[in-house]
Write an enzyme that holds these catalytic residues in place. Structure first.
Site, short mmCIF file in Angstrom:
data_model
loop_
_atom_site.label_atom_id
_atom_site.label_comp_id
_atom_site.label_asym_id
_atom_site.label_seq_id
_atom_site.Cartn_x
_atom_site.Cartn_y
_atom_site.Cartn_z
N HIS A 14 28.92 41.45 41.75
CA HIS A 14 28.95 39.98 41.91
C HIS A 14 29.94 39.36 40.91
O HIS A 14 29.60 39.02 39.79
CB HIS A 14 27.55 39.41 41.65
CG HIS A 14 27.39 37.99 42.10
ND1 HIS A 14 26.28 37.54 42.76
CD2 HIS A 14 28.20 36.93 41.99
CE1 HIS A 14 26.41 36.25 43.03
NE2 HIS A 14 27.59 35.86 42.56
N HIS A 24 33.51 36.55 40.67
CA HIS A 24 34.37 35.55 41.32
C HIS A 24 35.73 35.66 40.64
O HIS A 24 35.93 35.11 39.56
CB HIS A 24 33.80 34.14 41.12
CG HIS A 24 32.42 33.95 41.70
ND1 HIS A 24 32.22 33.44 42.97
CD2 HIS A 24 31.19 34.20 41.20
CE1 HIS A 24 30.91 33.38 43.22
NE2 HIS A 24 30.27 33.83 42.15
N HIS A 54 22.20 33.67 47.75
CA HIS A 54 22.06 32.77 46.60
C HIS A 54 20.91 31.83 46.96
O HIS A 54 21.08 30.95 47.80
CB HIS A 54 23.38 32.01 46.38
CG HIS A 54 23.32 30.97 45.32
ND1 HIS A 54 24.24 30.91 44.28
CD2 HIS A 54 22.48 29.93 45.10
CE1 HIS A 54 23.95 29.90 43.49
NE2 HIS A 54 22.89 29.26 43.97
N ASP A 114 27.85 37.89 37.91
CA ASP A 114 28.20 36.58 38.49
C ASP A 114 29.35 35.96 37.69
O ASP A 114 29.37 34.75 37.42
CB ASP A 114 26.99 35.64 38.52
CG ASP A 114 27.23 34.42 39.41
OD1 ASP A 114 28.29 34.34 40.06
OD2 ASP A 114 26.36 33.53 39.43
#
Ligand code: DOR
Ligand code: ZN
Length: 447
Positions: free
Chosen positions: A58, A60, A177, A288
């Site tokens: 996970h 970004h 999510h 994340d």
């Protein structure tokens, strides 16, 4: 012309359980664990902890329109410097990955500049072309915003149900999510925690599970509370928790400090401790990694984007936690490497013959997290000053890709797509993967 074998020998590796062995790596795979011969490049590992490298499912990575926040180069260097050699990028990029075309464009961008192995997920939105994304190689679908977040709008009920049904036909995986946002002011970390409550997290989980009539494989991202974890039925559903929810509470920040603003929010210290007490129920630790720039975080609380950079600090913080005897090395390996690999259908790295030869070597030395030393473009960390143990050397596919703070870019980075199939070039390689599917921790640590 006969191809030369690339041989790397890791000498005197302490394998969890107490055995000391040499690991011989040939052409990117572990070929032998025991006494090694003398032919090959050697790394002496006595006194170091040698762990199969991390798989962060996970992150970004931004780049493209948001390259001022992070690029594939800075983000994946950050991963490697934190002992992670495989990252899975989330599709709420600009543009979001809703079609095969946008997916392929991002794939090319990543392939040209990534320093580590990577996969891309496809987005679930009302406009998404799921078939096109699947054919283009989408590894997983999600994170599916069942509750809005920065750069992600909440999906409606019909889109969610239809997507679950379609993805289950392919035996694909959907990541969720889970949040609910209630009305109210959002001017501090206390407000943020209350409008995105634990009760909302639980209600969303229940709702998603109830709607999953087609029994789609589900993975719940970044659960932030013990109560949420205890809501999850264990069959066919996996649980992910982030280091920030394990190690940080909003009480550790000034009330309006946007550096602690993240979705789901940081909870209270008591709730953080309760979450930590669920350690044994957590399948995956993932970061994340959401590298917002200092300028973006400097905005007034309500406008500042949510998110925390963390791919580089994830395993180093856990390694220090092990030093404090709160968790064990096999648990770290399981939650940061074996389980995410298995969930993604990819061959895990490990100590036994046939495993992927991705390793991180950790010294004895404890350091404090210093944002100036991190490799992400974010240049800030909510973990600043916390104790950690960073790797000094990282190996990807049997090659040293990081040592003495210098990176070597592998020319052979290819995306991992659904089932991890394209990691394997030949028939015998893919049968190895099927053998690998039955991997358990005992196999991987050679016990
Ligand atoms: O805080 C967050 N930021 N949570 C998410 O789910 C998304 C992420 C982002 O994309 O910045
Ligand atoms: Zn999320």
């Amino acid at each position: 012309m006969k191809k030369e074998n690339r041989v790397l020998i890791l000498r005197d590796v302490l394998i969890p359980g107490g055995r000391i062995a040499d690991i011989t790596i040939i052409n990117g795979r572990v070929s032998h664990t025991g006494s090694a011969g003398k032919e090959g490049f050697e790394i002496h590992c006595r006194g170091k902890m040698v762990l199969p490298a991390g798989v962060d499912m996970h992150v970004h990575m931004r780049d493209g329109a948001q390259k001022y926040k992070e690029t594939w180069e800075t983000g994946t260097k950050s991963a490697i410097a934190g002992g992670v050699t495989f990252v899975v990028d989330q599709p709420n990029s600009i543009p979001p990955l809703t079609t095969g075309e946008t997916f392929k464009t991002r794939l090319h961008l990543a392939q040209s500049s990534s320093y580590c192995r990577f996969a891309l997920n496809g987005a679930i939105t009302p406009q998404s072309d799921l078939e096109g994304l699947w054919k283009a190689g989408s590894c997983v679908f999600g994170e599916t915003f069942v509750g809005p977040s920065s750069y992600g709008e909440a999906v409606d009920s019909d889109t969610l149900s239809q997507a679950m049904s379609r993805i289950s036909e392919w035996n694909g995986l959907m990541t969720i999510h889970a949040e609910q946002v209630s009305s109210g002011k959002d001017e501090s970390l206390v407000d943020h925690n209350s409008i995105r409550s634990i009760a909302g997290e639980i209600a969303t989980i229940r709702d998603v599970i109830h709607k999953n009539k087609s029994q789609c494989r589900l993975h719940f991202c970044h659960l932030s509370s013990a109560a949420a974890i205890n809501t999850i039925p264990k069959d066919k559903v996996t649980i992910e928790v982030t280091p920030h929810h394990l190690f940080l509470s909003h009480e550790q920040f000034k009330a309006d400090d946007t550096h602690g603003k993240v979705n789901p929010p940081l909870r209270t210290e008591r709730e953080r401790k309760e979450l930590f007490s669920c350690w044994n129920k957590i399948d995956v630790i993932a970061s994340d990694h959401a590298p917002h720039s200092i300028q973006d975080k400097d905005k007034p609380f309500e406008e500042a984007p949510s998110g925390i950079p963390g791919v580089e600090t994830m395993i180093p913080l856990l390694m220090y936690c092990e030093r404090e005897k709160k968790i064990t090395i096999p648990e770290i390996i399981k939650k940061t490497s074996i389980n995410p690999s298995r969930i993604l259908g990819s061959l895990p790295p490990g100590y036994t013959p046939g495993s992927r030869a991705d390793f991180a070597l950790y010294p004895d030395e404890i350091t404090q997290v210093d944002p100036d030393e991190l490799h992400s473009n974010a240049k800030w960390s909510p973990f600043e000053g916390m104790n950690a143990i960073f790797p000094e050397c990282v190996i990807l596919d049997g090659n040293i890709v990081y040592q003495e703070n210098a990176f070597t870019k592998s020319e052979k980075i290819r995306p991992v797509t659904q089932g991890g199939y394209n990691e394997f070039q030949s028939e015998s390689d893919s049968s190895l993967w099927f053998a690998g599917r039955g991997y358990c921790l005992a196999d991987t640590i050679g016990k």
